[in-house]
Write a protein that holds these residues in place. Structure first.
Motif, PDB file in Angstrom:
ATOM      1  N   ALA A 153       0.843  -1.195   0.000  1.00 12.70           N
ATOM      2  CA  ALA A 153       0.000   0.000   0.000  1.00 12.70           C
ATOM      3  C   ALA A 153       0.879   1.246   0.000  1.00 12.70           C
ATOM      4  O   ALA A 153       1.693   1.437   0.904  1.00 12.70           O
ATOM      5  CB  ALA A 153      -0.918   0.002   1.214  1.00 12.70           C
ATOM      6  N   LYS A 154       0.737   2.065  -1.022  1.00 14.04           N
ATOM      7  CA  LYS A 154       1.533   3.278  -1.108  1.00 14.04           C
ATOM      8  C   LYS A 154       0.896   4.431  -0.337  1.00 14.04           C
ATOM      9  O   LYS A 154       1.574   5.390   0.021  1.00 14.04           O
ATOM     10  CB  LYS A 154       1.709   3.678  -2.579  1.00 14.04           C
ATOM     11  CG  LYS A 154       2.498   2.659  -3.396  1.00 14.04           C
ATOM     12  CD  LYS A 154       2.613   3.101  -4.844  1.00 14.04           C
ATOM     13  CE  LYS A 154       3.427   2.093  -5.657  1.00 14.04           C
ATOM     14  NZ  LYS A 154       4.834   2.043  -5.200  1.00 14.04           N
ATOM     15  N   ALA A 155      -0.394   4.333  -0.101  1.00 12.58           N
ATOM     16  CA  ALA A 155      -1.103   5.389   0.623  1.00 12.58           C
ATOM     17  C   ALA A 155      -2.032   4.763   1.648  1.00 12.58           C
ATOM     18  O   ALA A 155      -2.859   3.918   1.299  1.00 12.58           O
ATOM     19  CB  ALA A 155      -1.896   6.263  -0.342  1.00 12.58           C
ATOM     20  N   VAL A 156      -1.883   5.153   2.893  1.00 17.02           N
ATOM     21  CA  VAL A 156      -2.818   4.773   3.953  1.00 17.02           C
ATOM     22  C   VAL A 156      -3.361   6.080   4.515  1.00 17.02           C
ATOM     23  O   VAL A 156      -2.617   6.891   5.059  1.00 17.02           O
ATOM     24  CB  VAL A 156      -2.142   3.947   5.061  1.00 17.02           C
ATOM     25  CG1 VAL A 156      -3.170   3.588   6.140  1.00 17.02           C
ATOM     26  CG2 VAL A 156      -1.510   2.689   4.480  1.00 17.02           C
ATOM     27  N   ILE A 157      -4.655   6.262   4.354  1.00 17.58           N
ATOM     28  CA  ILE A 157      -5.278   7.536   4.724  1.00 17.58           C
ATOM     29  C   ILE A 157      -6.445   7.244   5.658  1.00 17.58           C
ATOM     30  O   ILE A 157      -7.284   6.399   5.370  1.00 17.58           O
ATOM     31  CB  ILE A 157      -5.776   8.290   3.474  1.00 17.58           C
ATOM     32  CG1 ILE A 157      -4.586   8.574   2.544  1.00 17.58           C
ATOM     33  CG2 ILE A 157      -6.483   9.579   3.842  1.00 17.58           C
ATOM     34  CD1 ILE A 157      -4.971   9.198   1.216  1.00 17.58           C
ATOM     35  N   THR A 158      -6.465   7.940   6.787  1.00 17.18           N
ATOM     36  CA  THR A 158      -7.522   7.735   7.767  1.00 17.18           C
ATOM     37  C   THR A 158      -8.473   8.919   7.777  1.00 17.18           C
ATOM     38  O   THR A 158      -8.057  10.071   7.617  1.00 17.18           O
ATOM     39  CB  THR A 158      -6.948   7.539   9.175  1.00 17.18           C
ATOM     40  OG1 THR A 158      -6.191   8.695   9.552  1.00 17.18           O
ATOM     41  CG2 THR A 158      -6.048   6.316   9.230  1.00 17.18           C
ATOM     42  N   ALA A 310      -9.997  12.322  -3.708  1.00 15.54           N
ATOM     43  CA  ALA A 310      -9.446  11.386  -4.691  1.00 15.54           C
ATOM     44  C   ALA A 310      -8.101  11.876  -5.216  1.00 15.54           C
ATOM     45  O   ALA A 310      -7.169  11.083  -5.410  1.00 15.54           O
ATOM     46  CB  ALA A 310     -10.432  11.201  -5.845  1.00 15.54           C
ATOM     47  N   GLU A 311      -7.979  13.168  -5.450  1.00 13.65           N
ATOM     48  CA  GLU A 311      -6.710  13.721  -5.924  1.00 13.65           C
ATOM     49  C   GLU A 311      -5.625  13.601  -4.863  1.00 13.65           C
ATOM     50  O   GLU A 311      -4.446  13.401  -5.190  1.00 13.65           O
ATOM     51  CB  GLU A 311      -6.907  15.169  -6.350  1.00 13.65           C
ATOM     52  CG  GLU A 311      -7.700  15.299  -7.657  1.00 13.65           C
ATOM     53  CD  GLU A 311      -7.988  16.736  -8.030  1.00 13.65           C
ATOM     54  OE1 GLU A 311      -7.791  17.637  -7.179  1.00 13.65           O
ATOM     55  OE2 GLU A 311      -8.430  16.972  -9.179  1.00 13.65           O
ATOM     56  N   LEU A 312      -6.010  13.719  -3.595  1.00 14.51           N
ATOM     57  CA  LEU A 312      -5.036  13.507  -2.519  1.00 14.51           C
ATOM     58  C   LEU A 312      -4.545  12.062  -2.524  1.00 14.51           C
ATOM     59  O   LEU A 312      -3.340  11.802  -2.413  1.00 14.51           O
ATOM     60  CB  LEU A 312      -5.657  13.856  -1.175  1.00 14.51           C
ATOM     61  CG  LEU A 312      -4.808  13.480   0.052  1.00 14.51           C
ATOM     62  CD1 LEU A 312      -3.498  14.266   0.065  1.00 14.51           C
ATOM     63  CD2 LEU A 312      -5.583  13.723   1.345  1.00 14.51           C
ATOM     64  N   VAL A 313      -5.484  11.112  -2.650  1.00 16.48           N
ATOM     65  CA  VAL A 313      -5.096   9.699  -2.718  1.00 16.48           C
ATOM     66  C   VAL A 313      -4.122   9.484  -3.871  1.00 16.48           C
ATOM     67  O   VAL A 313      -3.066   8.841  -3.710  1.00 16.48           O
ATOM     68  CB  VAL A 313      -6.332   8.802  -2.884  1.00 16.48           C
ATOM     69  CG1 VAL A 313      -5.911   7.352  -3.147  1.00 16.48           C
ATOM     70  CG2 VAL A 313      -7.229   8.873  -1.653  1.00 16.48           C
ATOM     71  N   ASP A 314      -4.443  10.020  -5.032  1.00 16.26           N
ATOM     72  CA  ASP A 314      -3.599   9.848  -6.215  1.00 16.26           C
ATOM     73  C   ASP A 314      -2.227  10.471  -6.006  1.00 16.26           C
ATOM     74  O   ASP A 314      -1.199   9.886  -6.398  1.00 16.26           O
ATOM     75  CB  ASP A 314      -4.291  10.479  -7.425  1.00 16.26           C
ATOM     76  CG  ASP A 314      -3.565  10.191  -8.724  1.00 16.26           C
ATOM     77  OD1 ASP A 314      -3.331   9.014  -9.026  1.00 16.26           O
ATOM     78  OD2 ASP A 314      -3.220  11.158  -9.426  1.00 16.26           O
ATOM     79  N   ARG A 315      -2.194  11.625  -5.370  1.00  7.07           N
ATOM     80  CA  ARG A 315      -0.912  12.307  -5.124  1.00  7.07           C
ATOM     81  C   ARG A 315      -0.022  11.492  -4.183  1.00  7.07           C
ATOM     82  O   ARG A 315       1.185  11.358  -4.406  1.00  7.07           O
ATOM     83  CB  ARG A 315      -1.169  13.693  -4.536  1.00  7.07           C
ATOM     84  CG  ARG A 315       0.084  14.545  -4.397  1.00  7.07           C
ATOM     85  CD  ARG A 315      -0.254  16.005  -4.201  1.00  7.07           C
ATOM     86  NE  ARG A 315      -0.946  16.268  -2.942  1.00  7.07           N
ATOM     87  CZ  ARG A 315      -2.210  16.632  -2.838  1.00  7.07           C
ATOM     88  NH1 ARG A 315      -2.958  16.749  -3.931  1.00  7.07           N
ATOM     89  NH2 ARG A 315      -2.757  16.867  -1.669  1.00  7.07           N
ATOM     90  N   VAL A 316      -0.631  10.921  -3.150  1.00  8.52           N
ATOM     91  CA  VAL A 316       0.157  10.117  -2.203  1.00  8.52           C
ATOM     92  C   VAL A 316       0.627   8.824  -2.852  1.00  8.52           C
ATOM     93  O   VAL A 316       1.750   8.368  -2.611  1.00  8.52           O
ATOM     94  CB  VAL A 316      -0.664   9.828  -0.928  1.00  8.52           C
ATOM     95  CG1 VAL A 316       0.132   8.951   0.035  1.00  8.52           C
ATOM     96  CG2 VAL A 316      -1.051  11.131  -0.234  1.00  8.52           C
ATOM     97  N   VAL A 317      -0.223   8.225  -3.691  1.00  9.79           N
ATOM     98  CA  VAL A 317       0.180   7.008  -4.408  1.00  9.79           C
ATOM     99  C   VAL A 317       1.386   7.291  -5.300  1.00  9.79           C
ATOM    100  O   VAL A 317       2.321   6.483  -5.387  1.00  9.79           O
ATOM    101  CB  VAL A 317      -0.992   6.462  -5.248  1.00  9.79           C
ATOM    102  CG1 VAL A 317      -0.502   5.402  -6.243  1.00  9.79           C
ATOM    103  CG2 VAL A 317      -2.062   5.871  -4.343  1.00  9.79           C
ATOM    104  N   ARG A 318       1.385   8.441  -5.949  1.00  5.85           N
ATOM    105  CA  ARG A 318       2.484   8.788  -6.842  1.00  5.85           C
ATOM    106  C   ARG A 318       3.753   9.180  -6.091  1.00  5.85           C
ATOM    107  O   ARG A 318       4.859   9.046  -6.620  1.00  5.85           O
ATOM    108  CB  ARG A 318       2.058   9.944  -7.761  1.00  5.85           C
ATOM    109  CG  ARG A 318       0.961   9.568  -8.750  1.00  5.85           C
ATOM    110  CD  ARG A 318       0.473  10.777  -9.522  1.00  5.85           C
ATOM    111  NE  ARG A 318      -0.644  10.464 -10.389  1.00  5.85           N
ATOM    112  CZ  ARG A 318      -0.521   9.970 -11.613  1.00  5.85           C
ATOM    113  NH1 ARG A 318       0.684   9.722 -12.104  1.00  5.85           N
ATOM    114  NH2 ARG A 318      -1.586   9.711 -12.338  1.00  5.85           N
ATOM    115  N   ASP A 319       3.600   9.679  -4.860  1.00  2.00           N
ATOM    116  CA  ASP A 319       4.756  10.101  -4.069  1.00  2.00           C
ATOM    117  C   ASP A 319       4.656   9.509  -2.667  1.00  2.00           C
ATOM    118  O   ASP A 319       4.426  10.220  -1.683  1.00  2.00           O
ATOM    119  CB  ASP A 319       4.825  11.625  -3.998  1.00  2.00           C
ATOM    120  CG  ASP A 319       6.050  12.118  -3.226  1.00  2.00           C
ATOM    121  OD1 ASP A 319       7.035  11.343  -3.112  1.00  2.00           O
ATOM    122  OD2 ASP A 319       6.011  13.256  -2.708  1.00  2.00           O
ATOM    123  N   PRO A 320       4.802   8.186  -2.549  1.00  2.00           N
ATOM    124  CA  PRO A 320       4.611   7.536  -1.248  1.00  2.00           C
ATOM    125  C   PRO A 320       5.685   7.864  -0.224  1.00  2.00           C
ATOM    126  O   PRO A 320       5.495   7.603   0.963  1.00  2.00           O
ATOM    127  CB  PRO A 320       4.625   6.041  -1.605  1.00  2.00           C
ATOM    128  CG  PRO A 320       5.428   5.956  -2.861  1.00  2.00           C
ATOM    129  CD  PRO A 320       5.123   7.218  -3.606  1.00  2.00           C
TER     130      PRO A 320
END
Length: 340
Positions: A153-158, A310-320
């Motif tokens: 998982a590249k992004a874990v967001i709570t 959704a854009e935050l999720v995508d940003r974190v996935v791209r820059d984990p």
């Protein structure tokens, strides 16, 4: 466009090679089109031909193979809510799912009822999601966050009242809602305020901080705060309304608009004048509150759009490797109407 042919159980599963042959293109082109790859320019007629060939053959890309090629999946895991979160919060989560799909993520809802924090993290990790967006019903631990990250998982967001070490936190401070309702009632001269605490299991993660927000707001004013347990049904509302004058309260913040509507009707049936004897305030600013008589005062809750999350999720996935951040999502203000 040809209709999808009927296939027997013994028919071979169509492959991307079959699609490429029927469309008259390369397998790479099929992959680019069906995976919505934007880095390669492909004409619209070619894209249409590939999609038509895939539909005719009944071909869909293999998610596992796609994940192997990319080095990670495109799955965003969203644990399903097992508590009644209400229309506002439910609509917000639906918007997030639509926006993630528009960014070419696959949202998988996961039933996590009965799982503990670390147990849930291990179960989620088995699906190898590229991101987890946890609504906060299960309080992830720092260990659980690391389990998810080690699984890929590249992004874990709570989503919840506080951040967890190692995870990006979308903090929704419910105290602001109670504080806004209390401030309005104090301005209207009310000094004995009831606060509806839903009897339904699981809602304490919202109701407790809202009650705390009311209590904090009235501290300096010397007003009285009375927690009132009420279930979301007519019998419970009627029972509470039946002893209202004994309670000596001149106002109520009723958790949200749904509970407020139920209680206000019960108060009126019991002969309690609203707002003369009792001011009523809800939360969520639902349409129905405007249709009631008297019209319901409410706390309007400001949340980000699903697209922003959704854009935050995508940003974190791209820059984990970026530092985990805290984002305060919630703001609240009262909309005064006739009920207060």
């Amino acid at each position: 466009m040809s209709q999808t042919p009927k296939q027997s159980a013994d028919s071979p599963v169509p492959t991307s090679t079959d699609v490429a042959r029927l469309a008259g293109v390369s397998r790479a082109t099929v992959s680019y089109v069906l995976n919505n790859t934007s880095a390669v320019r492909i004409s619209e007629p070619t894209r249409r031909r590939v999609r038509e060939a895939a539909e005719e053959l009944g071909y869909v890309p293999h998610a596992a193979a796609r994940s192997l090629r990319a080095g990670h999946s495109r799955i965003v895991l969203l644990p399903t809510a097992h508590i009644p979160v209400g229309p506002l919060y439910g609509r917000f989560l639906n918007e997030v799912q639509w926006a993630l799909r528009a960014l070419d993520y696959t949202v998988v809802q996961y039933g996590s009822l009965g799982l503990g924090a670390d147990e849930a993290a291990r179960a989620w990790a088995e699906l190898r999601p590229v991101a987890v967006l946890s609504p906060g019903e299960i309080a992830l631990s720092p260990h659980g966050v690391q389990v998810l990250k080690r699984s890929g998982a590249k992004a874990v967001i709570t989503l919840g009242p506080q951040r967890v070490e190692g995870a990006h936190a979308l903090v929704m401070d419910q105290r602001a809602i109670g504080a806004a309702a209390a401030a309005h009632l104090l301005e209207r001269g009310r000094r004995a305020i009831g606060v509806v605490v839903p009897a339904e299991e699981g809602l304490d993660m919202f109701s407790r901080p809202r009650l705390a927000g009311v209590r904090k707001a009235v501290t300096a004013a010397g007003a009285r705060v009375e927690p009132l347990t009420m279930a979301y049904d007519e019998e419970s509302a009627a029972a509470l309304a039946g002893r209202w004058r004994e309670l000596g309260l001149d106002a109520v913040y009723a958790y949200n608009d749904e509970y407020a509507q139920l209680l206000m009707r019960a108060l009126q049936d019991a002969g309690i004048d609203v707002p003369g004897e009792c001011a009523v305030v809800g939360a969520d600013d639902l349409l129905m509150g405007k249709l009631l008589r008297p019209r319901l005062s409410t706390v309007h809750i400001e949340l980000p759009t699903g697209r922003e999350i959704a854009e935050l999720v995508d940003r974190v996935v791209r820059d984990p490797e970026g530092e985990a951040e805290r984002h305060d999502l919630m703001a609240a203000h009262t909309i005064p109407r006739e009920s207060s």
